[in-house]
Design an enzyme around this catalytic site. Sequence first.
Site, PDB file in Angstrom:
ATOM      1  N   ARG A   1      40.791  51.370 -86.483  1.00  0.00           N
ATOM      2  CA  ARG A   1      41.853  52.013 -85.723  1.00  0.00           C
ATOM      3  C   ARG A   1      42.799  52.724 -86.650  1.00  0.00           C
ATOM      4  O   ARG A   1      42.959  52.326 -87.806  1.00  0.00           O
ATOM      5  CB  ARG A   1      42.708  50.955 -85.014  1.00  0.00           C
TER       6      ARG A   1
ATOM      7  N   LYS B   1      49.229  51.197 -76.078  1.00  0.00           N
ATOM      8  CA  LYS B   1      49.793  51.701 -74.825  1.00  0.00           C
ATOM      9  C   LYS B   1      50.685  50.646 -74.180  1.00  0.00           C
ATOM     10  O   LYS B   1      51.682  50.980 -73.557  1.00  0.00           O
ATOM     11  CB  LYS B   1      48.667  52.098 -73.878  1.00  0.00           C
TER      12      LYS B   1
ATOM     13  N   GLU C   1      41.354  54.265 -71.028  1.00  0.00           N
ATOM     14  CA  GLU C   1      41.766  53.561 -69.824  1.00  0.00           C
ATOM     15  C   GLU C   1      43.036  54.261 -69.336  1.00  0.00           C
ATOM     16  O   GLU C   1      43.979  54.420 -70.119  1.00  0.00           O
ATOM     17  CB  GLU C   1      42.065  52.102 -70.194  1.00  0.00           C
TER      18      GLU C   1
HETATM   19  P1  ATP Z   1      45.717  50.736 -76.614  1.00  0.00           P
HETATM   20  O1  ATP Z   1      45.765  49.421 -77.310  1.00  0.00           O
HETATM   21  O2  ATP Z   1      46.642  51.736 -77.172  1.00  0.00           O
HETATM   22  O3  ATP Z   1      45.783  50.619 -75.130  1.00  0.00           O
HETATM   23  P2  ATP Z   1      42.947  50.997 -76.257  1.00  0.00           P
HETATM   24  O4  ATP Z   1      41.889  50.890 -77.284  1.00  0.00           O
HETATM   25  O5  ATP Z   1      43.065  49.925 -75.262  1.00  0.00           O
HETATM   26  O6  ATP Z   1      44.299  51.273 -76.995  1.00  0.00           O
HETATM   27  P3  ATP Z   1      41.705  52.947 -74.628  1.00  0.00           P
HETATM   28  O7  ATP Z   1      42.318  53.818 -73.617  1.00  0.00           O
HETATM   29  O8  ATP Z   1      40.819  51.863 -74.166  1.00  0.00           O
HETATM   30  O9  ATP Z   1      42.881  52.356 -75.482  1.00  0.00           O
HETATM   31  O10 ATP Z   1      41.010  53.797 -75.774  1.00  0.00           O
HETATM   32  C1  ATP Z   1      40.168  54.892 -75.619  1.00  0.00           C
HETATM   33  C2  ATP Z   1      39.443  55.110 -76.911  1.00  0.00           C
HETATM   34  O11 ATP Z   1      40.370  55.402 -77.955  1.00  0.00           O
HETATM   35  C3  ATP Z   1      38.677  53.867 -77.316  1.00  0.00           C
HETATM   36  O12 ATP Z   1      37.404  54.256 -77.759  1.00  0.00           O
HETATM   37  C4  ATP Z   1      39.517  53.298 -78.430  1.00  0.00           C
HETATM   38  O13 ATP Z   1      38.741  52.572 -79.318  1.00  0.00           O
HETATM   39  C5  ATP Z   1      40.153  54.533 -79.053  1.00  0.00           C
HETATM   40  N1  ATP Z   1      41.416  54.194 -79.687  1.00  0.00           N
HETATM   41  C6  ATP Z   1      42.484  53.597 -79.136  1.00  0.00           C
HETATM   42  N2  ATP Z   1      43.447  53.373 -80.035  1.00  0.00           N
HETATM   43  C7  ATP Z   1      42.987  53.851 -81.215  1.00  0.00           C
HETATM   44  C8  ATP Z   1      43.515  53.920 -82.546  1.00  0.00           C
HETATM   45  N3  ATP Z   1      44.719  53.455 -82.843  1.00  0.00           N
HETATM   46  N4  ATP Z   1      42.755  54.497 -83.498  1.00  0.00           N
HETATM   47  C9  ATP Z   1      41.543  54.983 -83.202  1.00  0.00           C
HETATM   48  N5  ATP Z   1      40.981  54.953 -81.980  1.00  0.00           N
HETATM   49  C10 ATP Z   1      41.694  54.395 -80.991  1.00  0.00           C
HETATM   50 MG    MG Z   2      42.594  49.228 -73.578  1.00  0.00          MG
END
Ligand code: ATP
Ligand code: MG
Length: 557
Positions: free
Chosen positions: A261, A271, A35
Amino acid sequence: MSECGAYSSNFIRQIINKDLASGAHVTIHTRFPPEPNGYLHIGHAKSICLNFGIAKDYQGQCNLRFDDTNPAKEDIEFVESIKEDVNWLGFQWDGAVCYSSDYFDCLHGYAIELIEKGLAYVEELSPEEIRKFRGTLTEAGKYSPYRDRSVEENISLFEKMRNGDFAESKACLRAKIDMTSSFMVMRDPVLYRVRFAKHHKTGDKWCIYPMYDFTHCISDALEGITHSLCTLEFQDNRRLYDWILNNIMIERHPRQYEFSRLNLEYTVMSKRKLSILVSENLVNGWDDPRMPTIAGLRRRGYTPAAIREFCKRIGVTKQDNTIEMSALESCLRDDLNENAPRAMAVLDPVKVVIENYAKDKIEILTVPNHPNRPDMGTREIPFSREIWIEREDFREEANKKYKRLVLGKKVRLRNAYMVKAEHCEKDEDGNITTIFCSYDSETLGKDPIDDHKPKGVIHWVSADAGVEAEIRLYDYLFTEANPNIANNFASLINHKSLIVMRGYVEPSLKIADKERAFQFERIGYFCLDRKDSNEDTLVFNRTVGLRDTWAKMKANH
Ligand code: ATP
Ligand code: MG
């Protein structure tokens, strides 16, 4: 085999192997779906290595898809930084960059299909009421009074939503599934909501935006994704993922698999939280070298190879755990020890005058860039009568354990001569200001004939030819291993996480590549800062120390 090799198997690769063996799939297609609401962090690197690594090893494809369904929080700056970070990590997406917003028309069509099938309805309860009606894990949800509207009424109300006739929060589209389901996500989840916000791609075209769950599965299916890999918090959402694809006319049905994660000690990995650190000026931007972002690690001197190696070592499982920072640092040290050129720098300088060395003479010494790698070539360093050494490398008196410079004793200057400390000068407060030495002209690159070989070797920089530099030493960003436990995680920030020194570096470093880490001999790994370093001011970031001093400290407690 490549670094994320097929042989380094994990449960997802086993599923893929099975799918290929059974003929369920002929080729593999994954995607990385960030995102664009912030910079990528090291957790994303785990997902990138997994998705792009699989595509590479199975000669499949991996899409980069921006999950851009929330116009309020998203920004083009983030889109650009994400593309750059994926490339920098060494991966390239197949075809053009995809955006969920590319499918807005199509998604709208599928929403109408669900309404027509009696599987979606326009809700007019407030968000607060929706929450209350949803129930809890132990209590079934209640039915909304709007749930049984006719198809025609829903079609016309959804059209009104689309035309901007409902204010935000006054209406939304919900799937009609099961208010008693033990999976909360199945209790009539919201599919579309009203948002009067300009979208970075579609501008003002839409005032209704699809929710993640509705968008993601359909985007996967439209792109022909075979294995949709996401993190464990989406485990329950898999029911909804499958429900949506089962209830619309769509050709493909990708499968979702969840893995744990990455969490790292002494930092935060969301983020949202990272963006608070940026907006509250607790760090200097998303690429502050203390940040766990890819951009921050890169500016700090991390290499893509070290990050990929780290992702390989931690593996992919379903177990939630928190990795020690030393695991990441040790991947970096292994890389830099092998590949970083050596150089000399003095961080806390004190002057040495070599009294029997000619005034105004500058000798150019040719020295290897790496002790074990002749392929890395040599460089020239100037030697002169006045040099800088590290303040902690001199004592007036010391016992035998102290193998550095001591009055009346000899020490070798790294890559140069042996010197003997004769006397020193101090200021009124008793601080040593200058150390006076003599040198033995026969000891360049060889040991003295009539003397014992000196035990100690210290580093130095010519005071005449050395260059002044700002040197930034970094520590962990938080004082607690798990800052997430605090109500206010920002209160646990380590105020000593940046220490600025003024030292001297050998002149060859003036033209060093930015972000390329060097080993400053005996001190650690450092790189020129990409943003703040220029022709007039050299600024170095400490990438990582030579050894894991943190682990040692813990062991001594
Ligand atoms: P954040 O909470 O940091 O915003 P998110 O999962 O909302 O993380 P996205 O931009 O939606 O962030 O994530 C893109 C991809 O990266 C998704 O498939 C997500 O599952 C993966 N991802 C995000 N954070 C992690 C993590 N800490 N470890 C492994 N994969 C991750
Ligand atoms: Mg997200």
